[in-house]
Enzyme design. Structure first.
Site, PDB file in Angstrom:
ATOM      1  N   GLU A 211       8.862   9.832   9.266  1.00 54.00           N
ATOM      2  CA  GLU A 211       7.667  10.763   9.520  1.00 54.00           C
ATOM      3  C   GLU A 211       6.764   9.789   9.930  1.00 54.00           C
ATOM      4  OE1 GLU A 211       7.127  14.150  10.485  1.00 54.00           O
ATOM      5  OE2 GLU A 211       6.138  13.012  11.097  1.00 54.00           O
TER       6      GLU A 211
ATOM      7  N   GLY B 258      -7.034  -0.182   3.004  1.00 52.15           N
ATOM      8  CA  GLY B 258      -5.837   0.175   3.146  1.00 52.15           C
ATOM      9  C   GLY B 258      -5.804   0.522   4.264  1.00 52.15           C
TER      10      GLY B 258
ATOM     11  N   GLY C  11       0.395   8.400  10.121  1.00 57.37           N
ATOM     12  CA  GLY C  11       0.189   8.555   8.526  1.00 57.37           C
ATOM     13  C   GLY C  11       0.633  10.040   8.005  1.00 57.37           C
TER      14      GLY C  11
ATOM     15  N   ASP D  94      -0.570  -0.940  17.962  1.00 64.56           N
ATOM     16  CA  ASP D  94      -0.188  -0.295  16.547  1.00 64.56           C
ATOM     17  C   ASP D  94      -0.128   1.331  17.518  1.00 64.56           C
ATOM     18  OD1 ASP D  94       0.291   1.136  14.130  1.00 64.56           O
ATOM     19  OD2 ASP D  94      -1.388   1.867  14.864  1.00 64.56           O
TER      20      ASP D  94
ATOM     21  N   THR E  77       1.494  -1.342   0.248  1.00 62.67           N
ATOM     22  CA  THR E  77       0.185   0.044   0.512  1.00 62.67           C
ATOM     23  C   THR E  77       0.690   1.203   0.067  1.00 62.67           C
ATOM     24  OG1 THR E  77      -1.599  -0.994   1.221  1.00 62.67           O
ATOM     25  CG2 THR E  77      -1.934   1.300   1.240  1.00 62.67           C
TER      26      THR E  77
ATOM     27  N   VAL F 275       4.469   7.574  12.819  1.00 60.92           N
ATOM     28  CA  VAL F 275       3.541   7.572  13.654  1.00 60.92           C
ATOM     29  C   VAL F 275       2.624   9.084  12.821  1.00 60.92           C
ATOM     30  CG1 VAL F 275       2.498   9.045  15.564  1.00 60.92           C
ATOM     31  CG2 VAL F 275       4.948   7.787  15.760  1.00 60.92           C
TER      32      VAL F 275
ATOM     33  N   LYS G 244       3.225   3.816  18.788  1.00 60.74           N
ATOM     34  CA  LYS G 244       3.305   4.875  18.314  1.00 60.74           C
ATOM     35  C   LYS G 244       3.798   6.128  19.093  1.00 60.74           C
ATOM     36  CE  LYS G 244       0.998   4.293  13.744  1.00 60.74           C
ATOM     37  NZ  LYS G 244      -0.560   3.904  13.602  1.00 60.74           N
TER      38      LYS G 244
ATOM     39  N   GLU H 232      -3.628  -3.012   9.784  1.00 61.40           N
ATOM     40  CA  GLU H 232      -1.745  -3.721   9.453  1.00 61.40           C
ATOM     41  C   GLU H 232      -2.324  -4.905   9.206  1.00 61.40           C
ATOM     42  OE1 GLU H 232       0.825  -2.494  11.002  1.00 61.40           O
ATOM     43  OE2 GLU H 232      -0.741  -0.751  10.138  1.00 61.40           O
TER      44      GLU H 232
HETATM   45  N1  HSE Z   1      -2.963   0.086  10.776  1.00 62.76           N
HETATM   46  C1  HSE Z   1      -2.737   1.773  11.229  1.00 62.76           C
HETATM   47  C2  HSE Z   1      -3.618   2.250  11.199  1.00 62.76           C
HETATM   48  C3  HSE Z   1      -2.258   2.048   9.485  1.00 62.76           C
HETATM   49  O1  HSE Z   1      -5.210   2.450  11.744  1.00 62.76           O
HETATM   50  O2  HSE Z   1      -3.191   4.085  12.391  1.00 62.76           O
HETATM   51  C4  HSE Z   1      -1.071   3.809  10.088  1.00 62.76           C
HETATM   52  O3  HSE Z   1      -0.460   3.455  10.955  1.00 62.76           O
END
Ligand code: HSE
Length: 411
Positions: A124, A182, A129, A196, A11, A127, A200, A185
């Site tokens: 960058e 997308g 996006g 996740d 992705t 964390v 972060k 994870e």
């Molecule tokens: N799976 C993560 C989320 C992707 O949903 O925030 C971005 O790090």
């Protein structure tokens, strides 16, 4: 010209190539040099995709190629990413990554190598996006002692909670949609169990406090226990349920946790919906600053990766300092962390139940909903995690006839 290699054509990797295709000219102007993607590494074939002409299946030609000055790791997972990235840095190639697992686990070491080699390790996109948060922490908020970071750091869970609330949709249906878009994870447990968000907040805390905050030390709870009943109580209390990651420095102790939180509507994070993330940073000079944007998805994440590539190209032989030492930070035992809970209790006799609760928790205000007849909810007074748990253990000591249906922290 600066030649780069992209490791991973999933992705984010395909998003990076798309960003170069869409905005290549302006990106080159901003970098001050033409950037050319020379290789894309992936195990798979992509028949009919123009990437085929630069696709390789082996890391060795990339690492051996002196023309490659920047390696972009967007594969995810700790291995083989860690080995590839470390070798690239040791070979004098700057690295850009979106890989939060890698950064949370090995960030301090990889930054140290980059510093020794006078090159860069930039992350960058790991964390938030597309939200700029690492660069502001490293370069803009340097006048401050940061004492608190509170964030919605996972797009998938925020998307799920928003849809559960607004459309009354079941958890599984919304998770599937997040996967299709997308956001999630590869193994969505990392999202819904809070891991996740935990990685972060570990990264942000390490940068903010300048020491290694190990993600394994952070108390983490996901959203799998959140039900439509909890949503109904939240609405009744005029609150939002959000998965919140926080770390706080109080009297020289730092505590951190990831958990669902019932936020009041005037809390700045309560208005963050869908795939959006937000990070509230508190500094002793600046006060409160909030960062907001799309926290997951192909192009927002690729935007942050490409911005790092531009930075790496602008600083090919000069390290951009960051404040994250390998020294481990000991976090406060979660037993002592301050907290307050909303608790839903099932009962057989209401007035006996209230007496039992009040004998332990003091005066409470009970909340009852028409649709949930044999239970009530209440908010505890502020205490510590350990004390509240001990009181709950006493309440459940076998003879009370009470049942905890759920408990959610309250901010
Ligand atoms: N799976 C993560 C989320 C992707 O949903 O925030 C971005 O790090």
């Amino acid at each position: 010209m600066v030649q780069i290699a992209v490791l991973g054509y999933g992705t984010v990797g395909s998003g990076v190539l798309e960003v170069f295709k869409t905005n290549g000219d302006s990106i080159n102007k901003r970098a001050g040099k033409e950037i050319k993607v020379k290789y894309v590494l992936d195990r798979r074939e992509f028949p009919g995709d123009p990437v085929s002409s630069i696709l390789v299946h082996d890391i060795e030609p990339i690492l051996a190629d002196p023309e490659i000055q920047v390696v972009v790791e967007v594969m995810g997972g700790v291995e083989p990413a860690y080995t590839f990235v470390k070798r690239a840095l040791l070979d004098g190639k700057s690295v850009v990554t979106s890989n939060k697992e890698l950064v949370a686990k090995h960030g301090a070491e990889l930054l140290k190598i980059a510093k020794e080699k006078d090159i860069n390790f930039l992350f960058e996109a790991s964390v938030g996006g597309g939200i700029p948060i690492i660069r502001p922490l490293n370069q803009s908020l340097t006048a401050d002692e940061i004492y608190e970071i509170t964030g919605i750091l996972n797009g998938t869970t925020n998307f799920i909670l928003t849809k559960m609330k607004e459309e009354g949709l079941p958890f599984e249906t919304v998770l599937k949609e997040a996967q299709e878009k997308g956001y999630a994870e590869r193994n969505p447990e990392a999202d819904i169990e809070g891991h996740d968000a935990c990685r972060k907040i570990a990264i942000l805390s390490s940068l903010a406090f300048g020491m290694q905050v190990d993600y394994e030390d952070i108390y983490t709870e996901g959203i799998t226990a959140i039900s439509q009943a909890d949503m109904a109580y939240a609405a009744k209390m005029d609150r939002e349920i959000k998965l919140v990651a926080m770390s706080k420095k109080q009297d020289n102790e730092v505590w951190a946790r990831v958990s669902p939180l019932l936020l009041r509507m005037d809390h700045p994070l309560s208005t963050v919906h869908g795939v959006f993330n937000a990070i509230l940073v508190k500094g002793n000079v600046i006060g409160d600053v909030m960062f907001y944007g799309k926290g997951a998805g192909k192009l927002p994440t690729a935007s942050a990766v490409v911005a790092d590539i531009v930075d790496a190209v602008k600083h090919l032989e000069r390290n951009i300092m960051s404040f994250w030492s390998t020294k481990k930070m000991e976090l406060l035992d979660s037993y002592y962390a301050p907290t307050q809970y909303f608790i839903r209790l099932g009962y057989t006799d209401f007035s006996t139940a209230i007496k039992q609760v009040e004998s332990l928790f003091g005066n409470i205000h009970s909340i009852q909903l028409e649709d949930y007849k044999d239970e009530f909810g209440f908010i505890t007074h502020e205490s510590t995690e350990g004390e509240i748990q001990e009181k709950l253990d006493q309440l459940m000591d076998g003879s009370s006839g009470l049942e905890i249906r759920n408990k959610i922290r309250v901010e």
